[in-house]
Design a protein around this motif. Structure first.
Motif, PDB file in Angstrom:
ATOM      1  N   ASN A  61       0.853  -1.192   0.000  1.00 54.29           N
ATOM      2  CA  ASN A  61       0.000   0.000   0.000  1.00 54.29           C
ATOM      3  C   ASN A  61       0.890   1.245   0.000  1.00 54.29           C
ATOM      4  O   ASN A  61       1.400   1.662   1.024  1.00 54.29           O
ATOM      5  CB  ASN A  61      -0.923  -0.007   1.220  1.00 54.29           C
ATOM      6  N   SER A  62       1.050   1.834  -1.172  1.00 50.80           N
ATOM      7  CA  SER A  62       1.937   2.990  -1.315  1.00 50.80           C
ATOM      8  C   SER A  62       1.426   4.201  -0.547  1.00 50.80           C
ATOM      9  O   SER A  62       2.217   4.984  -0.018  1.00 50.80           O
ATOM     10  CB  SER A  62       2.098   3.344  -2.796  1.00 50.80           C
ATOM     11  N   THR A  63       0.119   4.349  -0.447  1.00 56.94           N
ATOM     12  CA  THR A  63      -0.442   5.516   0.260  1.00 56.94           C
ATOM     13  C   THR A  63       0.019   5.548   1.716  1.00 56.94           C
ATOM     14  O   THR A  63       0.342   6.618   2.256  1.00 56.94           O
ATOM     15  CB  THR A  63      -1.982   5.481   0.207  1.00 56.94           C
ATOM     16  N   VAL A  64       0.100   4.377   2.341  1.00 55.93           N
ATOM     17  CA  VAL A  64       0.509   4.307   3.748  1.00 55.93           C
ATOM     18  C   VAL A  64       2.014   4.492   3.891  1.00 55.93           C
ATOM     19  O   VAL A  64       2.485   5.360   4.645  1.00 55.93           O
ATOM     20  CB  VAL A  64       0.074   2.961   4.369  1.00 55.93           C
ATOM     21  N   VAL A  65       2.800   3.683   3.176  1.00 54.08           N
ATOM     22  CA  VAL A  65       4.247   3.696   3.403  1.00 54.08           C
ATOM     23  C   VAL A  65       4.909   4.959   2.861  1.00 54.08           C
ATOM     24  O   VAL A  65       5.964   5.379   3.353  1.00 54.08           O
ATOM     25  CB  VAL A  65       4.920   2.437   2.814  1.00 54.08           C
ATOM     26  N   PHE A  66       4.306   5.576   1.841  1.00 57.55           N
ATOM     27  CA  PHE A  66       4.835   6.841   1.329  1.00 57.55           C
ATOM     28  C   PHE A  66       4.910   7.872   2.439  1.00 57.55           C
ATOM     29  O   PHE A  66       5.936   8.540   2.625  1.00 57.55           O
ATOM     30  CB  PHE A  66       3.941   7.340   0.185  1.00 57.55           C
ATOM     31  N   TRP A  67       3.824   7.983   3.226  1.00 54.78           N
ATOM     32  CA  TRP A  67       3.781   9.002   4.265  1.00 54.78           C
ATOM     33  C   TRP A  67       4.427   8.553   5.571  1.00 54.78           C
ATOM     34  O   TRP A  67       5.019   9.363   6.289  1.00 54.78           O
ATOM     35  CB  TRP A  67       2.331   9.447   4.498  1.00 54.78           C
ATOM     36  N   SER A  68       4.329   7.269   5.907  1.00 57.04           N
ATOM     37  CA  SER A  68       4.993   6.806   7.133  1.00 57.04           C
ATOM     38  C   SER A  68       6.506   6.977   7.017  1.00 57.04           C
ATOM     39  O   SER A  68       7.174   7.368   7.982  1.00 57.04           O
ATOM     40  CB  SER A  68       4.642   5.347   7.419  1.00 57.04           C
ATOM     41  N   PHE A  69       7.050   6.708   5.831  1.00 56.23           N
ATOM     42  CA  PHE A  69       8.486   6.907   5.631  1.00 56.23           C
ATOM     43  C   PHE A  69       8.860   8.377   5.756  1.00 56.23           C
ATOM     44  O   PHE A  69       9.891   8.725   6.360  1.00 56.23           O
ATOM     45  CB  PHE A  69       8.908   6.387   4.255  1.00 56.23           C
ATOM     46  N   ARG A  70       8.042   9.256   5.219  1.00 53.46           N
ATOM     47  CA  ARG A  70       8.364  10.687   5.279  1.00 53.46           C
ATOM     48  C   ARG A  70       8.220  11.251   6.684  1.00 53.46           C
ATOM     49  O   ARG A  70       8.933  12.181   7.047  1.00 53.46           O
ATOM     50  CB  ARG A  70       7.505  11.449   4.263  1.00 53.46           C
ATOM     51  N   VAL A  71       7.318  10.691   7.465  1.00 52.71           N
ATOM     52  CA  VAL A  71       7.253  11.080   8.880  1.00 52.71           C
ATOM     53  C   VAL A  71       8.541  10.678   9.590  1.00 52.71           C
ATOM     54  O   VAL A  71       9.149  11.478  10.321  1.00 52.71           O
ATOM     55  CB  VAL A  71       6.034  10.429   9.565  1.00 52.71           C
ATOM     56  N   MET A  72       8.994   9.441   9.358  1.00 55.98           N
ATOM     57  CA  MET A  72      10.230   8.973   9.976  1.00 55.98           C
ATOM     58  C   MET A  72      11.428   9.808   9.532  1.00 55.98           C
ATOM     59  O   MET A  72      12.211  10.291  10.366  1.00 55.98           O
ATOM     60  CB  MET A  72      10.471   7.504   9.612  1.00 55.98           C
ATOM     61  N   ALA A  73      11.570  10.007   8.235  1.00 52.64           N
ATOM     62  CA  ALA A  73      12.718  10.742   7.720  1.00 52.64           C
ATOM     63  C   ALA A  73      12.671  12.218   8.127  1.00 52.64           C
ATOM     64  O   ALA A  73      13.695  12.806   8.488  1.00 52.64           O
ATOM     65  CB  ALA A  73      12.775  10.617   6.198  1.00 52.64           C
ATOM     66  N   GLY A  74      11.479  12.805   8.088  1.00 51.89           N
ATOM     67  CA  GLY A  74      11.355  14.208   8.474  1.00 51.89           C
ATOM     68  C   GLY A  74      11.715  14.441   9.931  1.00 51.89           C
ATOM     69  O   GLY A  74      12.413  15.413  10.267  1.00 51.89           O
ATOM     70  N   LEU A  75      11.250  13.555  10.805  1.00 55.68           N
ATOM     71  CA  LEU A  75      11.607  13.680  12.218  1.00 55.68           C
ATOM     72  C   LEU A  75      13.097  13.436  12.420  1.00 55.68           C
ATOM     73  O   LEU A  75      13.721  14.057  13.294  1.00 55.68           O
ATOM     74  CB  LEU A  75      10.788  12.689  13.049  1.00 55.68           C
ATOM     75  N   GLY A  76      13.687  12.544  11.613  1.00 53.70           N
ATOM     76  CA  GLY A  76      15.133  12.326  11.701  1.00 53.70           C
ATOM     77  C   GLY A  76      15.913  13.583  11.374  1.00 53.70           C
ATOM     78  O   GLY A  76      16.897  13.913  12.051  1.00 53.70           O
ATOM     79  N   VAL A  77      15.485  14.293  10.344  1.00 48.43           N
ATOM     80  CA  VAL A  77      16.135  15.557   9.997  1.00 48.43           C
ATOM     81  C   VAL A  77      15.968  16.578  11.127  1.00 48.43           C
ATOM     82  O   VAL A  77      16.903  17.301  11.487  1.00 48.43           O
ATOM     83  CB  VAL A  77      15.563  16.116   8.676  1.00 48.43           C
ATOM     84  N   ALA A  78      14.772  16.624  11.710  1.00 54.47           N
ATOM     85  CA  ALA A  78      14.527  17.540  12.827  1.00 54.47           C
ATOM     86  C   ALA A  78      15.440  17.226  14.019  1.00 54.47           C
ATOM     87  O   ALA A  78      15.924  18.136  14.697  1.00 54.47           O
ATOM     88  CB  ALA A  78      13.062  17.467  13.253  1.00 54.47           C
ATOM     89  N   MET A  79      15.687  15.933  14.259  1.00 50.70           N
ATOM     90  CA  MET A  79      16.585  15.551  15.354  1.00 50.70           C
ATOM     91  C   MET A  79      18.014  16.016  15.101  1.00 50.70           C
ATOM     92  O   MET A  79      18.705  16.473  16.030  1.00 50.70           O
ATOM     93  CB  MET A  79      16.553  14.028  15.532  1.00 50.70           C
ATOM     94  N   ILE A  80      18.471  15.912  13.872  1.00 52.56           N
ATOM     95  CA  ILE A  80      19.822  16.373  13.540  1.00 52.56           C
ATOM     96  C   ILE A  80      19.931  17.884  13.739  1.00 52.56           C
ATOM     97  O   ILE A  80      20.900  18.381  14.327  1.00 52.56           O
ATOM     98  CB  ILE A  80      20.179  15.983  12.093  1.00 52.56           C
ATOM     99  N   VAL A  81      18.936  18.624  13.270  1.00 51.64           N
ATOM    100  CA  VAL A  81      18.939  20.087  13.447  1.00 51.64           C
ATOM    101  C   VAL A  81      18.898  20.439  14.922  1.00 51.64           C
ATOM    102  O   VAL A  81      19.615  21.346  15.389  1.00 51.64           O
ATOM    103  CB  VAL A  81      17.744  20.711  12.696  1.00 51.64           C
ATOM    104  N   PHE A  82      18.085  19.733  15.687  1.00 54.36           N
ATOM    105  CA  PHE A  82      17.982  19.963  17.135  1.00 54.36           C
ATOM    106  C   PHE A  82      19.320  19.719  17.822  1.00 54.36           C
ATOM    107  O   PHE A  82      19.754  20.518  18.664  1.00 54.36           O
ATOM    108  CB  PHE A  82      16.904  19.036  17.696  1.00 54.36           C
ATOM    109  N   ALA A  83      19.994  18.627  17.471  1.00 53.32           N
ATOM    110  CA  ALA A  83      21.289  18.317  18.078  1.00 53.32           C
ATOM    111  C   ALA A  83      22.340  19.356  17.703  1.00 53.32           C
ATOM    112  O   ALA A  83      23.177  19.739  18.542  1.00 53.32           O
ATOM    113  CB  ALA A  83      21.741  16.923  17.648  1.00 53.32           C
ATOM    114  N   LEU A  84      22.314  19.829  16.469  1.00 54.54           N
ATOM    115  CA  LEU A  84      23.267  20.862  16.043  1.00 54.54           C
ATOM    116  C   LEU A  84      23.005  22.183  16.771  1.00 54.54           C
ATOM    117  O   LEU A  84      23.945  22.901  17.141  1.00 54.54           O
ATOM    118  CB  LEU A  84      23.177  21.064  14.533  1.00 54.54           C
TER     119      LEU A  84
END
Length: 465
Positions: free
Chosen positions: A318-341
């Protein structure tokens, strides 16, 4: 036919609900066990009292998380037999021994030393107590090893034959060290440490905002942010390697994650945003960057990535689900890097403990580790569909012959019981976090300091009560 489909969907929903509740507790306990071991090592090395205060404080929270993780894990084990008997009968010769190894090694190690870790401060020598703490921390990592070995085999199965519709193990080394296992083990272990770092940082920020400036609060806040600064970028590299491995062994999952329908020649664009439509076989309102998909997923300018249309409809996740679940994970990962910096920049300017705006952000970032973890597991498990053992056994063939009514009643019971029991446990953990480590010159829980021979661990007091 409709009843069977409905029962199947309800069984999947029930397992998704129970595993989502379960995973947050082991993730926290894995990270906390190692964090407590480091704190105790620093106490033995420096004799600074605030390290021990932090050990006592976080040990209470670890005990609650560990207990809830064990209970919720047992429920999932029973679900394999009740709702997924087809899977147990088919793959039990592989998954059964792997889960047994986890119990025989990790759980017995944790159970054997947990009592000493929690209640043995005044009963064994400091070095013996530290050894027990180490054993518990190692046990949580061994548990991660076996659980990820079992789940990774379901993602990239090898080392087996199929005889009379049953999996027969042929090569245990290949079963355990299957192609996706090293990447998924590293990804999950780092995720657990990141989850813990964000929680510890949030608790430290809470007490800084409440006016505490003692060494214990500053130290846990600082250590958590150092951990995040190191591991958040490392997790990005591990995730990239995992993506390359997934493209090789589960290409349909990658196509679904990217919302990619057609195989593009000469370079694949990356869909940053959009709405994948499984019926129309298109990603609507897509915002794309040419060639970026090839650069990320093949590390080349013109690398080719198979689109979902190259797979039969019945084998597409189901692309509709995993497309957005992956972007939530990756987006929060980027936010964590910015937060740590940002924390690193404040540290260099000597304002880490005084920037209230940053402390508010740290509290808001506290739950993002759990959200990213859950989004990652949704991507992994939904992206594996329609297979329970990838390419070997379909999920619809693994479900037990139950009615929709039977599964629905048990699902409602789980929802009520889980929110009552685990909701209470989570509330109690929040209460412990708000209490904070002992103030300087006080015993844990705010009791006045007493001579060493009469100081008692707060968990001892709980037992007496």
């Amino acid at each position: 036919m409709n009843t069977a489909i409905s029962a199947f969907d309800l069984a999947r929903l029930q397992f998704a609900f129970t595993v989502s509740f379960h995973i947050i507790f082991p993730a926290l306990s894995i990270g906390l066990a190692s964090f407590i071991a480091v704190l105790e090592w620093r106490w033995l090395k420096t004799s600074k009292a605030y390290y021990k205060d932090l050990c006592l404080f976080w040990s209470k929270i670890f005990a609650v998380a560990f207990g809830m993780g064990v209970v919720s894990g047992v429920v999932m084990s029973y679900e394999f037999g009740t709702n997924w008997s087809g899977f147990s009968a088919f793959a039990g010769p592989v998954t059964g021994p792997l889960l047994m190894y986890e119990v025989m090694t990790a759980f017995f190690l944790e159970a054997g030393f947990l009592g000493i870790m929690l209640f043995g401060w005044q009963r064994v020598s400091p070095r013996a107590h530290f050894g027990a703490t180490l054993m518990v921390a190692i046990g949580t990592l061994i548990s991660t090893f076996w659980i990820l070995a079992s789940n990774s085999w379901m993602q990239t199965p090898q080392g087996f034959d199929i005889v009379d519709n049953h999996v027969v193990p042929v090569d245990w080394f290949k079963i355990i060290f299957n192609p996706s296992f090293p990447y998924r083990l590293a990804h999950m272990a780092i995720a657990a440490f990141i989850v813990t770092a964000l929680v510890v940082a949030a608790v430290g920020a809470w007490h800084l905002l409440k006016g505490r400036r003692d060494n214990a609060v500053k130290k846990m806040f600082s250590m958590a942010l150092w951990m995040l600064l190191v591991l958040a970028p490392v997790q990005a590299f591990v995730g990239d390697a995992h993506g390359l491995n997934t493209r090789e062994y589960q290409p349909a999952k990658i196509a679904a994650i990217e919302g990619l329908w057609d195989t593009e020649q000469g370079g694949t664009a990356l869909n940053l945003f959009g709405i994948p439509d499984m019926q129309a076989e298109a990603t609507k309102y897509a915002v794309s960057i040419p060639h970026l998909g090839s650069l990320i997923l093949t590390h080349s300018w013109d690398g080719e990535i198979r689109g979902l249309k190259s797979f039969p409809k019945e084998e597409r996740p189901n692309s509709t689900v995993v497309f957005w679940s992956f972007r939530v994970m990756a987006g929060l990962g980027v936010a964590m890097i910015v937060f740590a910096l940002a924390a690193w920049a404040l540290r260099r300017r000597g304002k880490l403990y005084d920037a209230k705006w940053f402390q508010h952000i740290a509290i808001a970032m506290g739950p993002t580790g759990f959200l990213s973890l859950l989004a990652g597991w949704v991507t992994t498990e939904v992206g594996r569909q329609p297979w329970v053992v990838y390419g070997v056994k379909r999920t619809v063939e693994a479900v037990s012959p139950l009615s929709a009514q039977q599964v629905g009643i048990s699902l409602m019971a789980f929802i009520v019981i889980y929110f009552l029991v685990f909701g209470t446990g989570i509330y109690y953990m929040f209460k412990l976090m708000r209490s904070g480590p002992a103030l300087p010159g006080h015993a844990p829980d705010g009791l006045p300091s007493r001579p060493k021979h009469t100081v008692r661990h707060p968990l001892d007091q709980m037992i007496d009560a």
